[in-house]
Design an enzyme around this catalytic site. Structure first.
Site, PDB file in Angstrom:
ATOM      1  N   CYS A  21       0.472   5.005 -34.769  1.00 33.33           N
ATOM      2  CA  CYS A  21      -0.679   5.396 -35.590  1.00 33.33           C
ATOM      3  C   CYS A  21      -0.776   6.912 -35.740  1.00 33.33           C
ATOM      4  O   CYS A  21      -0.241   7.662 -34.924  1.00 33.33           O
ATOM      5  CB  CYS A  21      -1.968   4.823 -35.007  1.00 33.33           C
ATOM      6  SG  CYS A  21      -2.655   5.786 -33.656  1.00 33.33           S
ATOM      7  N   CYS A  24      -1.948   8.916 -32.672  1.00 33.89           N
ATOM      8  CA  CYS A  24      -0.939   9.047 -31.616  1.00 33.89           C
ATOM      9  C   CYS A  24       0.136  10.040 -32.042  1.00 33.89           C
ATOM     10  O   CYS A  24       0.701  10.741 -31.208  1.00 33.89           O
ATOM     11  CB  CYS A  24      -0.327   7.690 -31.279  1.00 33.89           C
ATOM     12  SG  CYS A  24      -1.415   6.677 -30.245  1.00 33.89           S
ATOM     13  N   CYS A 100      -1.202  -0.098 -33.413  1.00 33.72           N
ATOM     14  CA  CYS A 100      -0.296   0.961 -32.962  1.00 33.72           C
ATOM     15  C   CYS A 100       0.446   0.545 -31.701  1.00 33.72           C
ATOM     16  O   CYS A 100      -0.142  -0.009 -30.772  1.00 33.72           O
ATOM     17  CB  CYS A 100      -1.094   2.230 -32.724  1.00 33.72           C
ATOM     18  SG  CYS A 100      -0.168   3.546 -31.954  1.00 33.72           S
ATOM     19  N   ASP A 335     -35.910   2.625  20.317  1.00 32.36           N
ATOM     20  CA  ASP A 335     -35.907   1.184  20.581  1.00 32.36           C
ATOM     21  C   ASP A 335     -37.126   0.549  19.934  1.00 32.36           C
ATOM     22  O   ASP A 335     -38.096   1.224  19.592  1.00 32.36           O
ATOM     23  CB  ASP A 335     -35.943   0.919  22.092  1.00 32.36           C
ATOM     24  CG  ASP A 335     -34.619   1.293  22.751  1.00 32.36           C
ATOM     25  OD1 ASP A 335     -33.614   1.420  22.019  1.00 32.36           O
ATOM     26  OD2 ASP A 335     -34.611   1.450  23.982  1.00 32.36           O
TER      27      ASP A 335
END
Ligand code: ZN
Length: 519
Positions: A21, A24, A100, A335
């Site tokens: 594409c 790209c 693509c 505690d």
């Protein structure tokens, strides 16, 4: 006007003919200008065509010659138009370009308005408060294989012309994708996309059709793909990167010839995730009950006490901050039967993935008041703090001092004067073996602790009150009764009788964090 450097023209041609594409192609031509990626897809395709066809200003070298390779383009019917001369290249009017072979459609079909609307809808409906966001994207690992293939191929081509193409010169798919989609999401959400934010919007892609692309790597580099816990597949991005780094070019080509086939389908969106970084709330608490544990007390799956300090504080917090979960921590603990008085014990709570974060000082005050409606606990200095500040609470904890008051019983009758020996003792060093009562969860060890000062208050011939200032981490109960000789010296050994502790209160925890607030 397309800003591809002339030297990258051959790359553009190679990739175009391989049905990659336009975006790209820009990436592999090392185009670092985000605006070009944001051009409408068709405009960009047109520009690219022009670039490949028209010779550039005055240059005469072979770079400007028509491409020797045939350039294939898809027409509306899906047939290939093949052209020997680049001047004959026509742009296709095809509405949906072929997926693509490098980005698997991500830079084609997954950066449009429609998809951005989908993301922003998901974000808005998740109901977070945020003032900016960072965008992240998780890509299928096989993209790396395809990317590697394109790089090897174009690099070879460049080398023929005496040029270099480093993998790091290529614009990463992730980066290009962000350039396109971030401003669009930003517009939709009405807040800025930044590189660092407390709020993250993440998109996770997968692509079933090409999943097997990277499987051949396992035969070449077995070591890279060892099964790990919590991972569905051994083909993680990390493992694939490692394998691609190791594999020889020739081995790669045999297994994965150029060009990679164009898939029929586009990447799938598996998930759109939102996450807000943790928010930390700190304060100090008093505990007024002798039947309230600090954290939920569960033995063999059975609850021993109906509530806890942790729950009384976090219940309200979780509701207001709309967090997924929390982590409670404190400067030491008492505690179940020990009260914590004075200015209280510092604590901090990490609220994981909070949806609401914009709380004012007044909101925090109101919240504190709500928590304080309980008669069992009380909080003060309640405030939002940073993650780093929480670390201060734990720092140097051992060196801190703690003050206690205890009600002591003695077997032998005592006189008021008999207690002076305690009042006069300073810096008493104790050796304490891990107490019997905690031996089931702590390793057996001997440790040294210091009782800095003691002050007594005579009650009757078998009882007195003892105020102690001690090093943090001293086992006070064991100092009182001796723990069958496991703590020496102890009150019994000092007073030469058997002694026991009836009540214990923490009077102060000398950690000056979090900062005190005006009430
Ligand atoms: Zn692409």
């Amino acid at each position: 006007m397309l800003l591809i450097e002339e030297k990258y023209k051959p790359i553009a041609q190679i990739l175009l003919s391989a049905e990659t594409c336009p975006r790209c192609i820009l990436r592999f031509c090392c185009v670092g200008s985000p605006t070009l990626y944001r051009l409408p897809y068709k405009d960009l395709a047109d520009e690219l065509q022009k670039f490949l066809v028209l010779p550039h200003g005055g240059a005469t070298d072979e770079n400007n010659a028509p491409p020797s390779k045939k350039v294939r383009l898809e027409d509306t019917d899906g047939c290939n138009i093949e052209s020997q001369s680049s001047r004959e290249i026509k742009h296709s009017d095809s509405e949906t370009p072929k997926t693509c072979n490098l980005c698997l459609g991500i830079l084609q079909h997954l950066c449009n308005t429609e998809f951005v609307k989908k993301i922003s809808h998901k974000v808005k409906s998740a109901g977070y408060e945020f003032k900016d966001f960072v965008f992240s994207v998780s890509l299928p690992a096989q993209l790396l294989v395809r990317e590697h293939s394109a790089w090897l191929h174009t690099q070879q081509e460049m080398r023929k012309q005496g040029r270099l193409l480093e993998k790091s010169d290529i614009i990463q798919l992730k980066e290009a994708y962000k350039w396109i989609i971030q401003p669009m999401i930003s517009d939709e959400l009405g807040v800025q996309a930044v590189s660092k934010s407390m709020f993250e919007v993440g998109v996770v892609f997968c692509h079933q059709e090409t999943n097997e692309d990277c499987h051949f790597l396992a035969t070449v580099c077995k070591d890279c793909f060892k099964p790990t816990k919590n991972k569905q597949s051994v083909f993680t991005r990390m493992a694939v990167v490692k394998a691609l780094d190791k594999i020889k070019d020739n081995d790669f080509w045999i297994q994965f010839p150029w060009p990679p086939y164009s898939p029929k389908t586009t990447c799938e969106v598996v998930d759109i995730q939102c996450n807000h970084a943790s928010v930390f709330v700190a304060g100090r608490y008093n505990k007024y009950s002798r039947t309230l544990p600090q954290t939920p007390w569960v033995i063999d799956g059975e609850r021993k006490m109906e509530s806890s300090v942790e729950e009384l504080i976090t219940e309200q917090l979780m509701t207001v901050f709309k967090a997924d979960s929390f982590n409670f921590s404190s400067s030491g603990r008492e505690d179940v039967d020990v009260r914590t008085l004075g200015r209280g014990r510092p604590f901090a709570i990490e609220l994981v993935n909070p949806h609401r974060i914009q709380l004012t000082a007044q909101d925090m005050k109101d919240l504190q008041q709500k928590i304080n409606s309980s008669d069992k606990i009380q909080v003060r200095d309640f405030q939002i703090v940073t993650r780093e500040a929480v670390a201060h609470m734990k720092e140097g904890e051992e060196e801190k001092t703690k003050c206690y008051s205890a009600l002591i019983w003695t077997e032998k009758p005592i006189l008021k004067e008999g207690l002076e020996v305690l009042d006069n003792s300073k810096e008493v060093k104790l050796i304490q073996k891990t107490p019997l009562r905690v031996l089931h969860r702590r390793p057996l060890a001997s440790r040294c602790r210091v009782i800095h000062t003691m002050k007594t208050e005579y009650v009757d011939e078998h009882h007195f009150r003892l105020y102690l200032k001690t090093q943090a981490g001293t086992y006070i109960k064991e100092f009182a009764h001796g723990d069958f000789g496991r703590t020496v010296p102890n009150i019994g050994s000092i007073l030469k009788t058997t002694a026991d502790i009836l009540e214990l209160d923490v009077e102060s925890v000398d950690v000056d964090w979090p900062p005190a607030l005006d009430d």
